[in-house]
Structure formats: structure tokens, C-alpha cells
Scaffold this active site. Structure first.
Site, PDB file in Angstrom:
ATOM      1  N   ASP A 213       0.877   2.784  12.089  1.00 48.02           N
ATOM      2  CA  ASP A 213       1.374   1.680  11.505  1.00 48.02           C
ATOM      3  C   ASP A 213       2.736   1.356  12.129  1.00 48.02           C
ATOM      4  O   ASP A 213       3.476   2.303  12.348  1.00 48.02           O
ATOM      5  CB  ASP A 213       1.595   1.466  10.066  1.00 48.02           C
ATOM      6  N   ASP A 215       5.497   0.291  10.917  1.00 53.27           N
ATOM      7  CA  ASP A 215       6.599   0.195   9.945  1.00 53.27           C
ATOM      8  C   ASP A 215       6.621   1.810   9.557  1.00 53.27           C
ATOM      9  O   ASP A 215       7.332   1.936   8.466  1.00 53.27           O
ATOM     10  CB  ASP A 215       6.261  -0.278   8.720  1.00 53.27           C
ATOM     11  N   TRP A 275      -5.844  -6.392   3.329  1.00 54.53           N
ATOM     12  CA  TRP A 275      -4.986  -4.964   2.980  1.00 54.53           C
ATOM     13  C   TRP A 275      -6.055  -4.213   2.118  1.00 54.53           C
ATOM     14  O   TRP A 275      -6.563  -4.490   1.466  1.00 54.53           O
ATOM     15  CB  TRP A 275      -3.914  -5.348   2.037  1.00 54.53           C
ATOM     16  N   GLU A 278      -9.673   0.415   4.394  1.00 49.44           N
ATOM     17  CA  GLU A 278     -10.205   0.753   5.627  1.00 49.44           C
ATOM     18  C   GLU A 278      -9.843   2.348   5.932  1.00 49.44           C
ATOM     19  O   GLU A 278     -10.619   3.019   6.510  1.00 49.44           O
ATOM     20  CB  GLU A 278      -9.779   0.211   6.779  1.00 49.44           C
ATOM     21  N   ASP A 279      -8.938   2.941   5.241  1.00 48.86           N
ATOM     22  CA  ASP A 279      -8.583   4.313   5.561  1.00 48.86           C
ATOM     23  C   ASP A 279      -9.456   5.117   4.522  1.00 48.86           C
ATOM     24  O   ASP A 279      -9.682   6.223   4.934  1.00 48.86           O
ATOM     25  CB  ASP A 279      -7.125   4.578   5.340  1.00 48.86           C
ATOM     26  N   MET A 305       9.317   4.541   5.509  1.00 45.86           N
ATOM     27  CA  MET A 305       8.810   3.169   5.748  1.00 45.86           C
ATOM     28  C   MET A 305       9.706   2.005   5.941  1.00 45.86           C
ATOM     29  O   MET A 305      10.927   1.787   5.129  1.00 45.86           O
ATOM     30  CB  MET A 305       7.570   2.643   4.729  1.00 45.86           C
ATOM     31  N   HIS A 308       9.410  -4.478   3.960  1.00 41.70           N
ATOM     32  CA  HIS A 308       9.081  -5.804   4.556  1.00 41.70           C
ATOM     33  C   HIS A 308       8.447  -6.566   3.588  1.00 41.70           C
ATOM     34  O   HIS A 308       8.116  -6.142   2.644  1.00 41.70           O
ATOM     35  CB  HIS A 308       8.010  -5.588   5.678  1.00 41.70           C
ATOM     36  N   ARG A 310       5.529  -8.918   1.912  1.00 42.22           N
ATOM     37  CA  ARG A 310       3.898  -8.756   1.970  1.00 42.22           C
ATOM     38  C   ARG A 310       3.493 -10.149   3.098  1.00 42.22           C
ATOM     39  O   ARG A 310       3.948 -10.880   2.817  1.00 42.22           O
ATOM     40  CB  ARG A 310       3.237  -8.825   0.693  1.00 42.22           C
TER      41      ARG A 310
END
Length: 369
Positions: A213, A215, A275, A278-279, A305, A308, A310
Site C-alpha cells: 500500500d 501509505d 475496502w 481481499e487480504d 501509516m 488520509h 477515506r
């Protein structure tokens, strides 16, 4: 008087005779020495003769089908053989534990980070974000793949911190930013599948794939971005989770698989729009394939991280929990073998390769409630 003169003459004759004998001995010695040198000189040519007979020139008309065939002499002088040009030095393998690592790093996201500054800090990184250590030969070629959209601010910090870390780790690597075109719902896992395929199109030598990712920044450069015998989960202690693994099956953030491991699980799922989920599906695939996840020590697996807001186009997928429970049924049909997309643009920037793709639109979900 005559007797004295005769004795002197006798001694003179003996002396002359001795001198002649000495001269003769010296001449014999020199003769044999020169003869030995000539013999050695000609023996080198005679030793080369059979070697040339065993390897006739490509344009020779010698009939070599007969075991005892010999090459007829052309009567022309042979051209001197060309001297081989200078060859590149053979570099030693890169060490398993690179000597230039720093350890714990101070990571902050408050200083301005223009892209020009990051480029000045990394003069050894080539166009497209490629780098090769100048003093050793790495065992792996690593593709770092970043799913991306509208996060230019985060990308600058990621490049600022990660390029020096990866260089200190003595990696041969390339950085690929897979940019989702349009404003439809984000699909992280599908973008990672695209990155895997597009990186291999550029360089088939890639053997290790790091999925990160944009971030997340590691806080310790001893967390080596390499692939091993088992799939690797790097981001095991994020600051947003209190530097702990949120649950045992967590595989998000930053992970790594070699090429055979990735293909063994049929890549990542393509049907997780929005969101989350998937992981966990990827974790299930690894378990179903009979592999185990390796993790670094928690002391070096820490990440910060970049905060940010969403993304309104990355809301939670309402069907993710149902999909996770059906990984065994969907794993074979949904993955790297079924991914569909269109490459719109490939741009090689000084610090990364940007690949903009159209990955389609999500299916219509029934309203919740």
C-alpha cells in the site's frame, strides 16, 4: 740464454692453449643455451598445430566426416587471432545481511516532500524506478507493486523513504505504480494482479513480488523486502493497530510472494470491490495451497501509516464476508487467470513506472437494510 728463452716460450704456449680451451668451453655453453631457447620457441608452435587441426575454421572445406581426414594447407599465411576484448568484472553475490543497514528509522510526514528532492536523493535510481547494486549480484529481482489512485502526496513520502531502504538492502528492483482509471469503486487486489502481469511483460527476470500500500512505510530497514520459501507478510505491526497484529489471519498492508507461490494460489481475487476482504481471501488461498505465512520479528516489522481521509469510492464491500467464506469455491475460477483489464498509459518516471489501467466497473449490489 737459449734454455731460458725456451722455457718462457713453453709457458706462453701453455697459457695460449689454456685460453683457447676456455674459449672453446664458453662457446659450447652458449651454443647449447641458444639451442635450448630455439627448441622451446619452436615447440610452442608445434603444440598449437594439433589444436588448430581439432577446431578448423568455419569456412574451411575440410571433409571431417572421415575420422583421419586432415586439412590441406592453403599456402597462405594465417591471420593472427583476434584478441578478446575486456570483460566486465564478475561481482560477488550480495550478502544475506547487508552491511549498510541502519536499523530503527525516524519516520515523519510533516516536512515538505517535493518529487525533485526525492530524485536528487536517489541519483543511482534509473528511469522507471529501476535499481541494481553496483558492487554485488543479488539473488532475486524484485518488483514492488503499488495499487494507486489520487494519492500523489503519499507516493512522494513512500518514494522518499523506500528507495534508500531498498538500496541499502542491496536489492535489484523496480517500482510499479498501478493507477486505476476513473472514479468507480477501487479494487486493490485486481490492481495487484495487473501489476504482476505488467511487471513481467517489462522484465521476465522478476522472481519476487512485493505488494505494498502507498501509505505504509517501514520503520526498520532490517525488514528485508525479499521472498522466501513461504509467502511473506511484512507489515505485522502498524501504528494504527497499536503496533500489534490485529488478528492471526491478517495479511494486509505489505506482503511478498515469489512467482511460483503467486501462480500456485491463482493470484489474488478480482471480485473484491471496495475496502476490505481481499487480504483475508489471500490468506485463505495460501492456506488452501498448503503454504504457511512467514513474518519478521515484531521488533523490525513496525510500520507507520500516512493519515488520509477515506476515499468515498473505497467504501466497505457489503458482500466481503460472504466471499471470504467461499474462497475454496472461487479460488480456481477467480484470479490471475481470469483478470481482464486495458492498459491506457505506461509512463516511466524518474523514480517509478506509472501504469494507468481500466479495470472495469463493479457489479450492482443490492441496497442494504
Amino acid at each position: 740464454m737459449s734454455r731460458l728463452l725456451g722455457g718462457t716460450l713453453e709457458r706462453v704456449c701453455k697459457a695460449v692453449l689454456l685460453l683457447c680451451l676456455l674459449h672453446f668451453l664458453v662457446a659450447v655453453i652458449l651454443y647449447f643455451d641458444v639451442y635450448a631457447q630455439h627448441l622451446a620457441f619452436f615447440s610452442r608452435f608445434s603444440a598449437r598445430g594439433p589444436a588448430r587441426a581439432l577446431h578448423p575454421a568455419a569456412g574451411s572445406s575440410t571433409n571431417c566426416s572421415r575420422p583421419n581426414a586432415t586439412a590441406p594447407s592453403s599456402g597462405l599465411p594465417e591471420a593472427p587471432s583476434a584478441r578478446p576484448g575486456p570483460t566486465a568484472p564478475v561481482l560477488p553475490p550480495c550478502p544475506d545481511s547487508p552491511p549498510g543497514l541502519v536499523g530503527r528509522l525516524l519516520i515523519e510526514f510533516t516536512s515538505p516532500m517535493p518529487l525533485e528532492r526525492v530524485q536528487r536523493e536517489n541519483p543511482g535510481v534509473l528511469l522507471g524506478g529501476r535499481y541494481t547494486p553496483p558492487d554485488c549480484t543479488p539473488a532475486q529481482t524484485v518488483a514492488v507493486i503499488i495499487p494507486f489512485r489520487h494519492r500523489e502526496h503519499h507516493l512522494r513520502y513512500w518514494l522518499h523513504y523506500l528507495h534508500p531502504i531498498l538500496r541499502r538492502q542491496r536489492l535489484r528492483y523496480g517500482v510499479y505504480v498501478i493507477n486505476q482509471h476513473g472514479e468507480d469503486t477501487f479494487n486493490r487486489a485486481k490492481l495487484l494482479n495487473v501489476g504482476f502481469l505488467e511487471a513481467l511483460k517489462e522484465d521476465a527476470a522478476y522472481s519476487c513480488f512485493i505488494f505494498s500500500d502507498v501509505d505504509l512505510v517501514p520503520m526498520d530497514d532490517r525488514n528485508l523486502y525479499r521472498c522466501g520459501d513461504q509467502p511473506r507478510h511484512f507489515a505485522i505491526a502498524m501504528d494504527k493497530f497499536g503496533f500489534r497484529l490485529p488478528y492471526a489471519g491478517y495479511f494486509g498492508g505489505v506482503s511478498g510472494l515469489n512467482k511460483s507461490q503467486f501462480l500456485r494460489i491463482n493470484g489474488f481475487p478480482n471480485e473484491y470491490w471496495g475496502w476490505g476482504g481481499e487480504d483475508d481471501d489471500i490468506f485463505n488461498r495460501i492456506s488452501l495451497a498448503g503454504m504457511k505465512i512467514s513474518r519478521p520479528d515484531i521488533r523490525i516489522g513496525r510500520y507507520r501509516m500516512i493519515k488520509h481521509d477515506r476515499d468515498k469510492h473505497n467504501e466497505p464491500n457489503p458482500q466481503r464476508f460472504t466471499k471470504i467464506q467461499n474462497t475454496k469455491l472461487t479460488m480456481k475460477r477467480d484470479g490471475i487467470g481470469s483478470v481482464r483489464y486495458q492498459v491506457l498509459d505506461v509512463s516511466r518516471q524518474p523514480l517509478f513506472t506509472n501504469i494507468t489501467v481500466d479495470i472495469g466497473r463493479p457489479p450492482s449490489w443490492p441496497p442494504r437494510g
